[in-house]
Design an enzyme around this catalytic site. Structure first.
Site, PDB file in Angstrom:
ATOM      1  N   ASP A  74      36.561  40.060  40.171  1.00 20.13           N
ATOM      2  CA  ASP A  74      37.062  40.085  38.801  1.00 20.13           C
ATOM      3  C   ASP A  74      37.508  38.701  38.339  1.00 20.13           C
ATOM      4  O   ASP A  74      38.024  37.912  39.130  1.00 20.13           O
ATOM      5  CB  ASP A  74      38.244  41.066  38.721  1.00 20.13           C
ATOM      6  CG  ASP A  74      38.569  41.456  37.296  1.00 20.13           C
ATOM      7  OD1 ASP A  74      37.706  41.306  36.407  1.00 20.13           O
ATOM      8  OD2 ASP A  74      39.697  41.915  37.066  1.00 20.13           O
ATOM      9  N   ARG A  78      37.221  35.626  32.075  1.00 22.01           N
ATOM     10  CA  ARG A  78      38.459  34.923  31.739  1.00 22.01           C
ATOM     11  C   ARG A  78      38.411  33.467  32.185  1.00 22.01           C
ATOM     12  O   ARG A  78      38.897  32.573  31.489  1.00 22.01           O
ATOM     13  CB  ARG A  78      39.649  35.634  32.398  1.00 22.01           C
ATOM     14  CG  ARG A  78      40.229  36.754  31.557  1.00 22.01           C
ATOM     15  CD  ARG A  78      41.236  37.563  32.323  1.00 22.01           C
ATOM     16  NE  ARG A  78      40.588  38.433  33.297  1.00 22.01           N
ATOM     17  CZ  ARG A  78      41.233  39.064  34.258  1.00 22.01           C
ATOM     18  NH1 ARG A  78      42.528  38.876  34.412  1.00 22.01           N
ATOM     19  NH2 ARG A  78      40.587  39.865  35.076  1.00 22.01           N
ATOM     20  N   ARG A  87      31.100  33.427  28.335  1.00 19.16           N
ATOM     21  CA  ARG A  87      31.443  34.268  29.482  1.00 19.16           C
ATOM     22  C   ARG A  87      30.384  34.199  30.581  1.00 19.16           C
ATOM     23  O   ARG A  87      30.703  34.294  31.782  1.00 19.16           O
ATOM     24  CB  ARG A  87      31.624  35.717  29.034  1.00 19.16           C
ATOM     25  CG  ARG A  87      32.901  35.976  28.254  1.00 19.16           C
ATOM     26  CD  ARG A  87      32.942  37.412  27.741  1.00 19.16           C
ATOM     27  NE  ARG A  87      32.806  38.378  28.806  1.00 19.16           N
ATOM     28  CZ  ARG A  87      33.823  38.856  29.537  1.00 19.16           C
ATOM     29  NH1 ARG A  87      35.057  38.421  29.294  1.00 19.16           N
ATOM     30  NH2 ARG A  87      33.626  39.758  30.476  1.00 19.16           N
ATOM     31  N   THR A 120      29.078  51.124  36.040  1.00 18.16           N
ATOM     32  CA  THR A 120      28.509  51.995  35.015  1.00 18.16           C
ATOM     33  C   THR A 120      29.221  51.795  33.679  1.00 18.16           C
ATOM     34  O   THR A 120      28.645  52.070  32.624  1.00 18.16           O
ATOM     35  CB  THR A 120      28.614  53.472  35.446  1.00 18.16           C
ATOM     36  OG1 THR A 120      29.968  53.753  35.869  1.00 18.16           O
ATOM     37  CG2 THR A 120      27.660  53.780  36.596  1.00 18.16           C
ATOM     38  N   ASN A 122      30.131  48.809  32.597  1.00 17.40           N
ATOM     39  CA  ASN A 122      29.741  47.510  32.047  1.00 17.40           C
ATOM     40  C   ASN A 122      28.669  47.604  30.966  1.00 17.40           C
ATOM     41  O   ASN A 122      28.443  46.639  30.225  1.00 17.40           O
ATOM     42  CB  ASN A 122      29.263  46.576  33.159  1.00 17.40           C
ATOM     43  CG  ASN A 122      30.383  46.045  34.028  1.00 17.40           C
ATOM     44  OD1 ASN A 122      30.163  45.641  35.171  1.00 17.40           O
ATOM     45  ND2 ASN A 122      31.605  46.035  33.506  1.00 17.40           N
ATOM     46  N   TRP A 123      28.009  48.768  30.846  1.00 15.50           N
ATOM     47  CA  TRP A 123      27.040  48.951  29.766  1.00 15.50           C
ATOM     48  C   TRP A 123      27.727  48.884  28.401  1.00 15.50           C
ATOM     49  O   TRP A 123      27.053  48.697  27.369  1.00 15.50           O
ATOM     50  CB  TRP A 123      26.322  50.289  29.917  1.00 15.50           C
ATOM     51  CG  TRP A 123      25.444  50.383  31.130  1.00 15.50           C
ATOM     52  CD1 TRP A 123      25.711  51.050  32.289  1.00 15.50           C
ATOM     53  CD2 TRP A 123      24.150  49.780  31.312  1.00 15.50           C
ATOM     54  NE1 TRP A 123      24.671  50.897  33.179  1.00 15.50           N
ATOM     55  CE2 TRP A 123      23.705  50.131  32.606  1.00 15.50           C
ATOM     56  CE3 TRP A 123      23.342  48.977  30.502  1.00 15.50           C
ATOM     57  CZ2 TRP A 123      22.474  49.705  33.115  1.00 15.50           C
ATOM     58  CZ3 TRP A 123      22.118  48.549  31.000  1.00 15.50           C
ATOM     59  CH2 TRP A 123      21.698  48.910  32.297  1.00 15.50           C
ATOM     60  N   ARG A 125      29.644  46.567  27.405  1.00 17.58           N
ATOM     61  CA  ARG A 125      29.780  45.172  26.978  1.00 17.58           C
ATOM     62  C   ARG A 125      28.689  44.819  25.970  1.00 17.58           C
ATOM     63  O   ARG A 125      27.793  45.606  25.695  1.00 17.58           O
ATOM     64  CB  ARG A 125      29.731  44.240  28.191  1.00 17.58           C
ATOM     65  CG  ARG A 125      30.896  44.458  29.151  1.00 17.58           C
ATOM     66  CD  ARG A 125      30.933  43.431  30.249  1.00 17.58           C
ATOM     67  NE  ARG A 125      32.069  43.646  31.138  1.00 17.58           N
ATOM     68  CZ  ARG A 125      32.392  42.841  32.146  1.00 17.58           C
ATOM     69  NH1 ARG A 125      31.652  41.750  32.394  1.00 17.58           N
ATOM     70  NH2 ARG A 125      33.430  43.098  32.908  1.00 17.58           N
ATOM     71  N   ARG A 248      44.144  47.569  39.945  1.00 17.41           N
ATOM     72  CA  ARG A 248      43.573  48.901  39.774  1.00 17.41           C
ATOM     73  C   ARG A 248      42.226  48.958  40.484  1.00 17.41           C
ATOM     74  O   ARG A 248      41.601  47.925  40.736  1.00 17.41           O
ATOM     75  CB  ARG A 248      43.430  49.264  38.294  1.00 17.41           C
ATOM     76  CG  ARG A 248      42.635  48.266  37.477  1.00 17.41           C
ATOM     77  CD  ARG A 248      42.584  48.689  36.009  1.00 17.41           C
ATOM     78  NE  ARG A 248      41.863  47.697  35.220  1.00 17.41           N
ATOM     79  CZ  ARG A 248      42.420  46.650  34.628  1.00 17.41           C
ATOM     80  NH1 ARG A 248      43.729  46.465  34.735  1.00 17.41           N
ATOM     81  NH2 ARG A 248      41.697  45.795  33.930  1.00 17.41           N
TER      82      ARG A 248
END
Length: 294
Positions: A74, A78, A87, A120, A122-123, A125, A248
């Site tokens: 992750d 950012r 990005r 799953t 991320n679709w 975005r 998380r």
């Protein structure tokens, strides 16, 4: 000391590398160049390059090293945004980190490494970023499989077929066939993966078998259910790592990580390296794992 296998060599844990051994990564260019590795005199997989810092893996007893480590990589977006970049530039920088982490996992003796490359969710975005990520995963597999094969890495894809690009599946199939007989470490790339989706798909498979009278619903066990997951031979996760400071699971390895130790680290993924992985392993060793026992 290496443990011998027929036709292969696997390393429970590697001693420090010679000072003049090749290093990785040099991030002055992209894609980051993987160095030529000296051949092993007796053949078999080559030792991974050492980190540019020349740091050595901690000497953790073999029976205390986490067997299966899962990582949520992750912070790419950012990292790029903080630098005023698109990005996608963060994702590019994360490629070398993934290879470096694989090298570090081999050095410390980890046998299974599972990384969250595309979920799953991320679709949702932007179309631009989704297209980049799918194509990027395809190119990373194509670009790195020979380097990883040389080190004895077994490469596998874990995920759902619906919506998955066929060109990405094809590259993973080539990589999996190429590295099928490797035993140093298995690296599972989760692309179009979701923990809930995996469980639902397993439940559908079981329901079909029950409807066809090939399975008695009253005899369903946890072990039987696990055999219907994407990779039935994937062991439970011992150590679950997430970078970037978020705390998380994000729908990752929900079944397999039921008894995992969670370690959350503040570094964004492009700033991460194998030394951070080793820190997480040392924290794992100091945890008291009871599995429900007193």
């Amino acid at each position: 000391m290496a443990m011998k296998r027929v036709g292969r060599t696997t390393y429970p844990q590697l001693p420090p590398a010679p000072d003049d051994y090749p290093t990785f990564p040099d991030t002055s260019t992209w894609p980051v160049v993987f160095p030529a590795l000296p051949p092993v005199p007796e053949g078999g997989p080559r030792r991974p390059p050492q980190h540019t810092s020349k740091a050595s893996a901690p000497q953790i007893p073999a029976d205390q090293v986490p067997r299966h480590v899962a990582i949520v990589m992750d912070g790419n977006g950012r990292w790029a945004t903080q630098r005023g970049l698109n990005r996608t530039e963060g994702h590019k920088m994360g490629e070398a980190v993934l290879i470096d982490i694989t090298c570090g996992a081999i050095e410390v003796g980890i046998k299974h490494l599972t990384v969250y490359a595309f979920s799953t969710e991320n679709w949702k975005r932007s179309t631009e970023e989704v297209r980049f990520l799918m194509g990027f995963n395809r190119e990373v597999v194509r670009r790195r499989r020979e380097n990883l094969d040389a080190m004895g890495v077994r490469m596998r894809w874990v995920g759902s077929r619906p919506r998955m690009w066929r060109s990405v599946i094809k590259e993973f199939e080539i990589a999996e066939n190429m590295t099928l007989d490797n035993h140093v470490i298995t690296v599972n790339y989760c692309v179009n993966y979701g923990g809930r989706t995996e469980i639902v798909e397993a439940a559908k498979d079981i329901a079909r078998e029950a409807a066809d009278r090939r399975l008695d619903p009253h005899r369903i066990t946890e072990a039987m259910f696990a055999r219907h997951l994407h990779r039935s031979d994937l062991p439970d996760v011992d150590l679950f790592i997430r970078t970037s400071g978020e705390q998380r699971a994000s729908n990752f390895m929900l079944w397999q990580a039921a008894y995992a130790e969670y370690v959350f680290q503040d570094k964004l993924w492009p700033d991460y390296d194998r030394r951070d992985l080793w820190d997480a392993c040392e924290e794992y060793v100091n945890r008291n794992r009871r599995f429900g026992r007193a």
